[in-house]
Motif scaffolding. Structure first.
Motif, PDB file in Angstrom:
ATOM      1  N   GLY A 165      40.156  64.234  36.190  1.00 22.40           N
ATOM      2  CA  GLY A 165      39.865  62.923  36.128  1.00 22.40           C
ATOM      3  C   GLY A 165      39.589  62.469  34.443  1.00 22.40           C
ATOM      4  N   VAL A 166      39.792  63.282  33.456  1.00 22.78           N
ATOM      5  CA  VAL A 166      39.626  62.858  32.125  1.00 22.78           C
ATOM      6  C   VAL A 166      41.248  63.021  31.381  1.00 22.78           C
ATOM      7  CG1 VAL A 166      38.451  63.932  29.919  1.00 22.78           C
ATOM      8  CG2 VAL A 166      37.416  64.072  32.002  1.00 22.78           C
ATOM      9  N   VAL A 167      41.256  62.257  30.635  1.00 24.37           N
ATOM     10  CA  VAL A 167      42.367  62.143  29.804  1.00 24.37           C
ATOM     11  C   VAL A 167      42.037  61.668  28.353  1.00 24.37           C
ATOM     12  CG1 VAL A 167      44.269  60.673  29.254  1.00 24.37           C
ATOM     13  CG2 VAL A 167      44.395  61.184  31.547  1.00 24.37           C
ATOM     14  N   VAL A 168      42.621  62.849  27.669  1.00 28.09           N
ATOM     15  CA  VAL A 168      42.413  62.840  26.269  1.00 28.09           C
ATOM     16  C   VAL A 168      44.078  62.580  25.597  1.00 28.09           C
ATOM     17  CG1 VAL A 168      41.424  64.223  24.344  1.00 28.09           C
ATOM     18  CG2 VAL A 168      40.507  64.656  26.605  1.00 28.09           C
ATOM     19  N   THR A 169      43.722  61.596  24.795  1.00 22.31           N
ATOM     20  CA  THR A 169      45.333  61.218  24.221  1.00 22.31           C
ATOM     21  C   THR A 169      45.163  60.573  23.018  1.00 22.31           C
ATOM     22  OG1 THR A 169      47.361  60.090  24.794  1.00 22.31           O
ATOM     23  CG2 THR A 169      45.354  59.274  25.763  1.00 22.31           C
ATOM     24  N   LYS A 170      46.196  60.443  22.379  1.00 25.36           N
ATOM     25  CA  LYS A 170      46.360  59.541  21.182  1.00 25.36           C
ATOM     26  C   LYS A 170      47.095  58.301  21.343  1.00 25.36           C
ATOM     27  CE  LYS A 170      46.149  63.252  17.733  1.00 25.36           C
ATOM     28  NZ  LYS A 170      46.733  64.556  17.240  1.00 25.36           N
ATOM     29  N   ASP A 171      47.521  58.262  22.406  1.00 27.37           N
ATOM     30  CA  ASP A 171      48.392  57.289  23.073  1.00 27.37           C
ATOM     31  C   ASP A 171      47.427  56.129  23.694  1.00 27.37           C
ATOM     32  OD1 ASP A 171      49.942  55.391  24.400  1.00 27.37           O
ATOM     33  OD2 ASP A 171      51.592  56.940  24.826  1.00 27.37           O
ATOM     34  N   ARG A 172      47.357  55.004  23.106  1.00 29.70           N
ATOM     35  CA  ARG A 172      46.539  54.006  23.469  1.00 29.70           C
ATOM     36  C   ARG A 172      47.001  53.364  24.989  1.00 29.70           C
ATOM     37  NH1 ARG A 172      45.585  48.379  23.213  1.00 29.70           N
ATOM     38  NH2 ARG A 172      43.470  47.818  22.724  1.00 29.70           N
ATOM     39  N   ASP A 173      48.188  53.210  24.870  1.00 32.08           N
ATOM     40  CA  ASP A 173      48.619  52.616  26.454  1.00 32.08           C
ATOM     41  C   ASP A 173      48.403  53.716  27.496  1.00 32.08           C
ATOM     42  OD1 ASP A 173      49.858  50.590  25.205  1.00 32.08           O
ATOM     43  OD2 ASP A 173      51.857  51.213  25.007  1.00 32.08           O
ATOM     44  N   GLU A 174      48.502  55.028  27.089  1.00 28.90           N
ATOM     45  CA  GLU A 174      48.302  56.137  28.334  1.00 28.90           C
ATOM     46  C   GLU A 174      46.943  55.956  28.916  1.00 28.90           C
ATOM     47  OE1 GLU A 174      49.293  60.220  26.990  1.00 28.90           O
ATOM     48  OE2 GLU A 174      48.375  60.989  28.852  1.00 28.90           O
ATOM     49  N   ALA A 175      45.976  55.876  27.398  1.00 27.30           N
ATOM     50  CA  ALA A 175      44.642  55.821  27.758  1.00 27.30           C
ATOM     51  C   ALA A 175      44.226  54.492  28.684  1.00 27.30           C
ATOM     52  CB  ALA A 175      43.875  55.648  26.517  1.00 27.30           C
ATOM     53  N   LEU A 176      44.876  53.406  28.330  1.00 26.59           N
ATOM     54  CA  LEU A 176      44.509  52.301  29.260  1.00 26.59           C
ATOM     55  C   LEU A 176      45.146  52.494  30.517  1.00 26.59           C
ATOM     56  CD1 LEU A 176      45.512  49.058  26.756  1.00 26.59           C
ATOM     57  CD2 LEU A 176      43.360  49.820  27.895  1.00 26.59           C
ATOM     58  N   ALA A 177      46.284  53.029  30.669  1.00 27.32           N
ATOM     59  CA  ALA A 177      46.948  53.232  31.795  1.00 27.32           C
ATOM     60  C   ALA A 177      46.074  54.144  32.850  1.00 27.32           C
ATOM     61  CB  ALA A 177      48.142  53.840  31.807  1.00 27.32           C
ATOM     62  N   HIS A 178      45.407  55.031  32.431  1.00 27.85           N
ATOM     63  CA  HIS A 178      44.301  55.995  32.927  1.00 27.85           C
ATOM     64  C   HIS A 178      43.245  55.226  33.588  1.00 27.85           C
ATOM     65  CE1 HIS A 178      42.358  59.622  34.757  1.00 27.85           C
ATOM     66  NE2 HIS A 178      41.464  59.205  33.792  1.00 27.85           N
ATOM     67  N   ALA A 179      42.762  54.199  32.782  1.00 26.23           N
ATOM     68  CA  ALA A 179      41.493  53.496  32.947  1.00 26.23           C
ATOM     69  C   ALA A 179      41.958  52.680  33.991  1.00 26.23           C
ATOM     70  CB  ALA A 179      41.049  52.660  31.837  1.00 26.23           C
ATOM     71  N   GLN A 180      43.373  51.977  34.105  1.00 26.64           N
ATOM     72  CA  GLN A 180      43.649  50.931  35.020  1.00 26.64           C
ATOM     73  C   GLN A 180      43.769  51.891  36.404  1.00 26.64           C
ATOM     74  OE1 GLN A 180      43.922  47.597  34.553  1.00 26.64           O
ATOM     75  NE2 GLN A 180      43.643  47.669  36.640  1.00 26.64           N
ATOM     76  N   THR A 181      44.223  53.016  36.307  1.00 25.47           N
ATOM     77  CA  THR A 181      44.215  53.782  37.812  1.00 25.47           C
ATOM     78  C   THR A 181      42.739  53.957  38.381  1.00 25.47           C
ATOM     79  OG1 THR A 181      45.996  54.972  36.652  1.00 25.47           O
ATOM     80  CG2 THR A 181      45.068  55.976  38.849  1.00 25.47           C
ATOM     81  N   CYS A 182      41.682  54.097  37.400  1.00 25.14           N
ATOM     82  CA  CYS A 182      40.555  54.348  38.077  1.00 25.14           C
ATOM     83  C   CYS A 182      39.999  53.015  38.783  1.00 25.14           C
ATOM     84  CB  CYS A 182      39.630  54.769  36.888  1.00 25.14           C
ATOM     85  SG  CYS A 182      40.098  56.400  36.341  1.00 25.14           S
ATOM     86  N   PHE A 183      40.384  51.727  37.871  1.00 23.28           N
ATOM     87  CA  PHE A 183      39.945  50.461  38.185  1.00 23.28           C
ATOM     88  C   PHE A 183      40.401  50.165  39.650  1.00 23.28           C
ATOM     89  CE2 PHE A 183      39.602  49.399  33.561  1.00 23.28           C
ATOM     90  CZ  PHE A 183      38.309  50.105  33.557  1.00 23.28           C
ATOM     91  N   ASP A 184      41.659  50.523  39.586  1.00 21.54           N
ATOM     92  CA  ASP A 184      42.590  50.269  40.924  1.00 21.54           C
ATOM     93  C   ASP A 184      41.952  50.999  42.000  1.00 21.54           C
ATOM     94  OD1 ASP A 184      44.357  48.542  39.359  1.00 21.54           O
ATOM     95  OD2 ASP A 184      45.989  49.821  39.344  1.00 21.54           O
ATOM     96  N   ALA A 185      41.651  52.125  41.991  1.00 16.71           N
ATOM     97  CA  ALA A 185      40.840  52.937  43.025  1.00 16.71           C
ATOM     98  C   ALA A 185      39.480  52.401  43.111  1.00 16.71           C
ATOM     99  CB  ALA A 185      40.863  54.487  42.728  1.00 16.71           C
ATOM    100  N   GLY A 186      39.024  51.436  42.665  1.00 15.61           N
ATOM    101  CA  GLY A 186      37.762  50.894  42.992  1.00 15.61           C
ATOM    102  C   GLY A 186      36.655  51.645  42.138  1.00 15.61           C
ATOM    103  N   GLY A 187      37.009  52.205  40.907  1.00 14.56           N
ATOM    104  CA  GLY A 187      36.198  53.115  40.239  1.00 14.56           C
ATOM    105  C   GLY A 187      35.739  52.372  38.773  1.00 14.56           C
ATOM    106  N   THR A 188      34.915  53.139  38.044  1.00 16.98           N
ATOM    107  CA  THR A 188      34.618  52.575  36.630  1.00 16.98           C
ATOM    108  C   THR A 188      35.032  53.826  35.746  1.00 16.98           C
ATOM    109  OG1 THR A 188      32.561  53.469  36.683  1.00 16.98           O
ATOM    110  CG2 THR A 188      32.831  50.939  37.159  1.00 16.98           C
ATOM    111  N   VAL A 189      35.321  53.458  34.660  1.00 22.55           N
ATOM    112  CA  VAL A 189      35.507  54.715  33.371  1.00 22.55           C
ATOM    113  C   VAL A 189      34.253  54.674  32.496  1.00 22.55           C
ATOM    114  CG1 VAL A 189      37.943  54.553  33.966  1.00 22.55           C
ATOM    115  CG2 VAL A 189      36.977  53.349  32.012  1.00 22.55           C
ATOM    116  N   VAL A 190      34.116  55.963  31.777  1.00 21.36           N
ATOM    117  CA  VAL A 190      33.641  56.211  30.721  1.00 21.36           C
ATOM    118  C   VAL A 190      34.394  56.577  29.641  1.00 21.36           C
ATOM    119  CG1 VAL A 190      31.735  57.643  29.605  1.00 21.36           C
ATOM    120  CG2 VAL A 190      31.340  57.054  31.945  1.00 21.36           C
ATOM    121  N   ILE A 191      34.179  55.699  28.575  1.00 22.62           N
ATOM    122  CA  ILE A 191      35.071  56.016  27.221  1.00 22.62           C
ATOM    123  C   ILE A 191      34.220  56.299  26.214  1.00 22.62           C
ATOM    124  CG2 ILE A 191      36.596  54.720  25.467  1.00 22.62           C
ATOM    125  CD1 ILE A 191      37.671  52.943  27.796  1.00 22.62           C
ATOM    126  N   GLU A 192      34.945  57.441  25.552  1.00 22.45           N
ATOM    127  CA  GLU A 192      33.798  58.269  24.498  1.00 22.45           C
ATOM    128  C   GLU A 192      34.542  58.416  23.385  1.00 22.45           C
ATOM    129  OE1 GLU A 192      31.764  60.913  27.397  1.00 22.45           O
ATOM    130  OE2 GLU A 192      33.056  62.354  26.034  1.00 22.45           O
TER     131      GLU A 192
END
Ligand code: AMP
Ligand code: GLY
Length: 440
Positions: free
Chosen positions: A152-179
């Motif tokens: 469930g962890v994405v580590v990336t330099k690509d801001r769009d990829e990071a946002l897309a992973h967060a969105q996938t989690c939101f769409d599944a009804g979840g929340t994300v931790v960004i660090e």
């Protein structure tokens, strides 16, 4: 002593192998197990994630100890049900398993216990995620808040990829931790806990990414080795003093004592030792390597943890050898792995000196032949006089495994064997965490 081990994977196979070597262990049962476990002990086809079913089986078998391997049954309350049935259990109650089941909860405990970790923000929607990403900058670290089997962890330099992973989690009804991103080599340290006392095992290193040179997506872990010759000498004590003991104390203070193994995932960063994550169970495949070196009988040790008696055990004894575990994964893992293929050559691996196979995703077909049944299929584990020797033996074993389309990493322990791991001088002597508004 009779023991019931819950779980289907490599970690459980390794635990059972060690339990059977303990002279006080007279009988081991497993549920549900896998093909390799079935060669060693009776298996029971119950749902290991069902608290009532596990408690009923433990009672029926009249076991003296239940060892719960994976996080899912712990998060589902299996340990609570077994404890309620009056049977000692190695594994935390549901409330304490939140240390793994919710990354946000883990961060809250770490903040309370002053445990050094990455600064983090919780995001519940795209705007919050974007703002959190910009707070820390690249490389971005986005974690699904719930259980995700290490994926469930994405580590990336690509801001769009990071946002897309967060969105996938939101769409599944979840929340994300960004660090904030943590640099430096990673260490897995398993700390046995009995609610009060902590006892560390020997540190290991895991290889999370699917491909050599840490490329490709994260997996559950593609290999491990132990001990870590390059780790600073004070590391284990530092982690006990600054991480494990304060965490165990905080859990006890909250009335949800932690019993089982606290798996501390660490980064040795240029700013000091930091916790990457907590897990509430043994790591897989680190356990396959760590237990291959443990000389202290495992059954008595886990029972002592389950009964709150870790303060009475003798100092742990370890083999001087090095252990390496190399995972053989199915084609297309970690996506949708190919399963159902015959696996050949395993007896030849076991016949090698100092080498053995630990099954993970395996099953028996209708003819009783071993077939693949999961993403990480098995691990070849080798012990040798040093890392170079152990690696060589492990890869000799891997070459003998025949599984169509299978994949493995060829660089497990390679950097360490070549003395290429750099540890910052700051890696021990951790700094206190920064507490700021909105940070958990
Ligand atoms: P986790 O599931 O939290 O262990 O994360 C899986 C993997 O992602 C870790 O083993 C690290 O390799 C990587 N990772 C997680 N958090 C961070 C971080 N804050 N900085 C850098 N890498 C991270
Ligand atoms: N190997 C890391 C884990 O078990 O999560």
């Amino acid at each position: 002593m009779k023991v019931l081990v819950i779980g289907p994977g490599g970690r459980e196979h390794a635990i059972i192998r060690s339990l059977l070597a303990d002279p006080v262990v007279t009988e081991v049962h497993a549920a549900p197990g896998n093909a390799g476990i079935g060669e060693l002990v009776p298996t029971h086809a119950i749902n290991g994630n069902d608290p009532a079913a596990v408690a009923a089986l433990a009672t029926e078998l009249a076991v003296d100890l239940v060892v719960v391997g994976p996080e899912a049954p712990l998060a589902a309350g299996v340990a609570d049900a077994v404890r309620a049935a009056g049977i000692p259990v190695f594994g935390p109650d549901k409330a304490a398993a939140q240390l793994e089941a919710s990354k946000a909860f883990a961060k809250e405990i770490m903040a309370e216990a002053q445990v050094p970790t990455a600064m983090a923000l919780v995001a519940t929607n795209a705007d919050e995620a974007a703002s959190a990403l910009d707070t820390f900058g690249a490389p971005y670290v986005v974690k699904d808040d719930g259980l995700a089997a290490g994926k469930g962890v994405v580590v990336t330099k690509d801001r769009d990829e990071a946002l897309a992973h967060a969105q996938t989690c939101f769409d599944a009804g979840g929340t994300v931790v960004i660090e904030e991103f943590l640099d430096g080599p990673e260490v897995s340290l398993f700390v046995l806990c009995d609610g009060q006392t902590t006892v560390a095992l020997s540190p290991a290193q895991d290889f999370k990414r699917i491909f050599d040179n840490d490329e490709g997506p994260n997996t559950g872990g593609m290999g491990a080795y132990t001990p870590l010759e390059w780790a600073p000498p004070g590391l284990v004590q530092e982690v006990i003093d600054r991480v494990a003991q304060p965490t165990v104390n905080e859990m006890a203070r909250r009335g949800t004592p932690f019993v089982g193994v606290l798996f501390v995932g660490l980064a040795l960063t240029t700013r000091g030792t930091r916790v990457i994550e907590f897990n509430v169970r043994f790591g897989d495949p680190e356990t396959q390597a760590v237990l291959a070196r443990l000389k202290t009988p495992l059954g008595s040790l886990l029972l002592a943890a389950a009964k709150g008696e870790l303060d009475q055990i003798e100092e742990l004894r370890w083999s001087k050898e090095t252990a390496v575990a190399v995972v053989v994964a199915a084609e297309n893992y970690p996506d949708a792995p190919r399963t159902g293929d015959r696996i050949r050559g395993l007896k030849k691996v076991d016949a090698l000196d100092g080498v053995h196979v630990i099954h993970a995703g395996t099953a028996l077909d209708a003819d009783g032949k071993v077939i693949s049944a999961g993403g990480r299929v098995l691990a070849v584990v080798a012990v040798g006089n040093d890392l170079v020797a152990a690696r060589e033996k492990a890869y000799d074993g891997v070459e003998l495994v025949q599984l169509p389309g299978s994949q493995f990493r060829s660089d497990i322990g390679r950097k360490a064997a070549r003395n290429e791991i750099k540890v910052s001088a700051a890696a021990t002597g951790a700094l206190p965490i920064t507490k700021a508004k909105g940070l958990v």
